[in-house]
Design a protein around this motif. Structure first.
Motif, PDB file in Angstrom:
ATOM      1  N   GLY A  30     -16.236 -39.900 -91.133  1.00 46.17           N
ATOM      2  CA  GLY A  30     -15.206 -38.892 -91.365  1.00 46.17           C
ATOM      3  C   GLY A  30     -15.805 -37.532 -91.638  1.00 46.17           C
ATOM      4  O   GLY A  30     -16.853 -37.409 -92.262  1.00 46.17           O
ATOM      5  N   SER A  31     -15.181 -36.518 -91.125  1.00 44.83           N
ATOM      6  CA  SER A  31     -15.523 -35.103 -91.327  1.00 44.83           C
ATOM      7  C   SER A  31     -17.002 -34.791 -91.056  1.00 44.83           C
ATOM      8  O   SER A  31     -17.660 -34.126 -91.838  1.00 44.83           O
ATOM      9  N   GLY A  32     -17.518 -35.291 -89.960  1.00 45.19           N
ATOM     10  CA  GLY A  32     -18.885 -34.972 -89.555  1.00 45.19           C
ATOM     11  C   GLY A  32     -19.974 -35.741 -90.275  1.00 45.19           C
ATOM     12  O   GLY A  32     -21.152 -35.460 -90.088  1.00 45.19           O
ATOM     13  N   THR A  33     -19.608 -36.668 -91.109  1.00 41.96           N
ATOM     14  CA  THR A  33     -20.614 -37.468 -91.808  1.00 41.96           C
ATOM     15  C   THR A  33     -20.268 -38.947 -91.680  1.00 41.96           C
ATOM     16  O   THR A  33     -19.124 -39.320 -91.498  1.00 41.96           O
ATOM     17  N   GLU A  34     -21.289 -39.752 -91.799  1.00 43.68           N
ATOM     18  CA  GLU A  34     -21.116 -41.198 -91.857  1.00 43.68           C
ATOM     19  C   GLU A  34     -21.641 -41.655 -93.207  1.00 43.68           C
ATOM     20  O   GLU A  34     -22.794 -41.414 -93.554  1.00 43.68           O
TER      21      GLU A  34
END
Length: 155
Positions: A30-34
């Motif tokens: 989510g939102s560019g991060t894992e």
């Protein structure tokens, strides 16, 4: 005997629990991060980068419990001369593994945004596999006890 099948099952249970140190329990993108949760802690990786991950949180009690339960399974191999004690320790280790799995699920809920939408990794299923291996070891111990009793009757 140390060469019996229960030694192999207990060793496989210890290896399975040791693998939990390296395999993720749950991941959430989510939102560019894992964000992935391991027994060592919460690890965040930026998507699109070269996989540079850093720890967000470190779970020392969960790590110590994981190592302790794996160590109990490994040390139980060497109780081969005391089969009844070996069986009792195996039953205790099943209870400990079940408690450890529940504790992992509690920590998995600490993912940002909750557990909804998270993908469960291989590490989420390894405690069930370890419990299966310990059950098979108990069956091997029971088989050894029956063999010893039948050999004593023949004497």
């Amino acid at each position: 005997m140390i060469q019996r099948i229960q030694s192999i099952w207990l060793f496989l249970a210890a290896i399975t629990l040791a693998l939990m140190l390296f395999l993720p329990i749950a991941t959430k993108v989510g939102s560019g991060t894992e964000v992935a949760i391991y027994t060592t802690g919460l690890r965040e990786t930026f998507i699109g980068k070269s996989g540079n991950g850093f720890k967000v949180a470190f779970y020392l009690p969960l790590l110590i419990t994981n190592i302790a339960v794996a160590f109990i399974c490994l040390m139980n191999i060497f109780n081969y001369k005391r089969r009844s004690f070996q069986k009792r320790i195996a039953i205790v280790s099943i209870i400990l593994i079940a408690g450890f799995a529940f504790w992992c699920s509690v920590y998995a809920k600490k993912l940002p945004g909750g557990i909804e939408g998270a993908n469960f990794g291989v590490g989420a299923y390894l405690p069930a596999l370890a419990i299966l291996f310990v059950f098979l070891a108990i069956f091997g111990i029971n088989k050894d006890e029956r063999l010893i009793r039948s050999a004593e009757r023949l004497r």
